[in-house]
Design an enzyme around this catalytic site. Structure first.
Site, PDB file in Angstrom:
ATOM      1  N   CYS A 182     -10.589  28.762 -98.624  1.00  0.00           N
ATOM      2  CA  CYS A 182      -9.482  29.457 -99.566  1.00  0.00           C
ATOM      3  C   CYS A 182      -8.946  30.475 -99.127  1.00  0.00           C
ATOM      4  O   CYS A 182      -8.038  31.029 -99.630  1.00  0.00           O
ATOM      5  CB  CYS A 182     -10.554  30.064-100.677  1.00  0.00           C
ATOM      6  N   HIS A 261     -12.932  36.468 -88.200  1.00  0.00           N
ATOM      7  CA  HIS A 261     -13.753  35.108 -88.332  1.00  0.00           C
ATOM      8  C   HIS A 261     -15.175  35.343 -87.796  1.00  0.00           C
ATOM      9  O   HIS A 261     -15.374  35.820 -86.402  1.00  0.00           O
ATOM     10  CB  HIS A 261     -12.955  34.254 -87.434  1.00  0.00           C
ATOM     11  N   HIS A 346      -1.806  48.440-105.444  1.00  0.00           N
ATOM     12  CA  HIS A 346      -2.334  47.379-106.058  1.00  0.00           C
ATOM     13  C   HIS A 346      -3.127  46.325-105.134  1.00  0.00           C
ATOM     14  O   HIS A 346      -2.939  46.456-103.675  1.00  0.00           O
ATOM     15  CB  HIS A 346      -0.926  46.332-106.480  1.00  0.00           C
ATOM     16  N   HIS A 350      -9.228  37.485-103.858  1.00  0.00           N
ATOM     17  CA  HIS A 350      -9.543  36.274-104.050  1.00  0.00           C
ATOM     18  C   HIS A 350     -10.417  35.894-105.324  1.00  0.00           C
ATOM     19  O   HIS A 350     -11.506  36.554-105.275  1.00  0.00           O
ATOM     20  CB  HIS A 350     -10.191  35.777-102.822  1.00  0.00           C
ATOM     21  N   ASN A 383     -10.655  29.209-110.358  1.00  0.00           N
ATOM     22  CA  ASN A 383     -10.350  29.297-108.779  1.00  0.00           C
ATOM     23  C   ASN A 383      -9.477  28.215-108.252  1.00  0.00           C
ATOM     24  O   ASN A 383      -9.634  27.283-108.197  1.00  0.00           O
ATOM     25  CB  ASN A 383     -11.698  29.386-108.147  1.00  0.00           C
TER      26      ASN A 383
END
Length: 454
Positions: A182, A261, A346, A350, A383
């Protein structure tokens, strides 16, 4: 550049030799000219977001709760599994307007490659056509094309599909990303940014989508059944530029993009994992440790992002709390969480699920209004994977909240495990009446999302 500097220094050296001496003022002037020349030659090109378009599915593709449960029952799911799916659905934060592709509405759902290709082509063709026609951009003007779709990777690639559909140039740079989860939307923006810094005066088109049709799970592993409920149909097309003449018409400027990562950690690596179950039925497993992994990835990410965006006072408070913790031990005070509301106006978190938004809101100590766009995007569209951040920005624009000078923080999570952040600065006042994916019913939002007992 090296030859230019060597010529300058040769000339400078000969001048010194011939004149025998040089004044302090002349030395300062010479050094200043060298520094200015270096800054000019090595400065980074700005990346501008000209516009973007999110796919708006037709209303007939909506999948209300009752239809979804009926599908589970008619597909011979075990009653216990149907009950589990219903509970997940009720607590997901997804409303009755979220859509599925036409093939998923069939009984049983058709997960053939043909239908997956049809879904991807429908979504991407629609938004690319809308975006290019909106700004009168000819397809042959596009220099760079980057697409991402995590679980569907056909041959020819998705970028080839779009090049064939719209007739892009034969010498354009195209890249197709897969398996990136995602967070791939911001990875695509990052890749486009790097390509734009190499190729001057260029336009880049970024496409983010996830194919729902071929990825339904029909087994009995609960960790894999959750994805059936969460993911919905959607996609986004983003037009980027590094051309100076595009700045006056651009919506945003990319200020920072920070990638994290945690793939070297086994727990993080396996938190979102596609694999077959004991009956060889393939599905995407979401582990119980997912929220903890996401929180850890976010902490690492904001450690790198914080010094770039936070006011100095917030950085000092954070640093002091770390020092105190090390001196007086863990039992004392918690490490101070900087107030990111002083750095951003703002937030686009996700929309992976209600629990993900809740956890990030709590971790960053945000207010309910800060996460409103994420909750509403999840409620209306579900989603939509890598494109969810753009539905959220769409919501903020349609509400008329984004003003010139405002800073937007996009936070994406993905398998691997990854956490990526993008910081955009608004360059012009956004017209809330401009048509986008929310225009038809923005007046109905925000809505109160029903709460269910755990």
């Amino acid at each position: 550049m090296e030859s230019l500097l060597s010529k300058y220094f040769s000339f400078y050296y000969l001048s010194v030799i011939s004149e025998g001496s040089i004044s302090v003022t002349q030395s300062f002037v010479a050094i200043a000219l060298i520094l200015i020349l270096l800054c000019f030659c090595f400065r980074r090109e700005s990346v501008y977001l000209l516009d973007y378009v999110c796919y708006l599915p037709p209303d007939y593709l909506r999948l209300p709760y009752s239809h979804m449960i009926e599908h589970f029952e008619l597909c011979n799911f075990d009653p216990e599994m149907v009950d589990f799916e219903q509970k997940v659905l009720e607590r997901s934060g997804i409303g009755v307007e979220a859509c599925m592709p036409e093939s998923v509405h069939e009984l049983p759902p058709n997960d053939s490659m043909k239908h997956a290709q049809a879904e991807v082509e429908l979504v991407l063709s629609s938004i690319v056509k809308d975006l290019l026609s909106k700004h009168k951009v000819h397809p042959k003007s596009i220099d760079i094309l980057v697409s991402n779709c995590s679980l569907f990777c056909p041959t020819p690639s998705i970028t080839s599909m779009i090049i064939n559909k719209f007739g892009f140039r034969s010498n354009m740079k195209s890249v197709n990303l897969s398996g990136m989860g995602c967070s791939a939307g911001l990875l695509s923006v990052n890749l486009a940014k790097d390509l734009l810094r190499v190729h001057k005066n260029s336009l880049a088109l970024v496409l983010s989508i996830e194919a729902v049709a071929p990825n339904g799970y029909r087994g009995v592993a609960k960790s894999k059944l959750i994805a059936n409920v969460l993911f919905r149909m959607g996609g986004a097309a983003i037009l980027l530029s590094n051309r100076k003449e595009d700045k006056p018409m651009a919506k945003y400027k990319l200020q920072h993009l920070v990638r994290t990562h945690l793939g070297s950690n086994d727990k993080a690596y396996q938190s979102v994992y596609q694999e077959p179950d004991e009956n060889e039925i393939v599905g995407v497993s979401l582990s119980r440790s997912l929220l903890n992994v996401a929180a850890s990835a976010l902490r690492t990410n904001i450690t790198d992002l914080g010094p770039l965006v936070l006011p100095y006072f917030e950085q000092l408070r954070y640093g002091w709390s770390v020092i105190c913790r090390k001196i007086w031990g863990r039992g004392n005070k918690e490490i101070y969480m900087p107030n990111f509301r002083k750095a951003f106006e703002h937030f686009c978190i996700h929309a992976g699920g209600k629990s993900v938004i809740d956890a990030i809101e709590e971790s960053l100590k945000l207010q309910k209004k800060d996460s409103e766009a994420s909750r509403m995007a999840l409620y209306r569209f579900g989603n939509t994977s890598s494109s969810s951040l753009w539905y959220e920005l769409c919501y903020l624009e349609a509400k008329g909240r984004v003003k010139k000078g405002d800073r937007v923080w996009q936070i994406a999570f993905g398998s691997g495990f990854k956490c990526n952040s993008a910081v955009w600065k608004c360059l012009s006042d956004i017209d809330p009446n401009a048509r986008n994916a929310w225009s038809d019913r923005i007046h109905l939002y925000p809505v109160e999302i029903p709460a269910f007992d755990c």
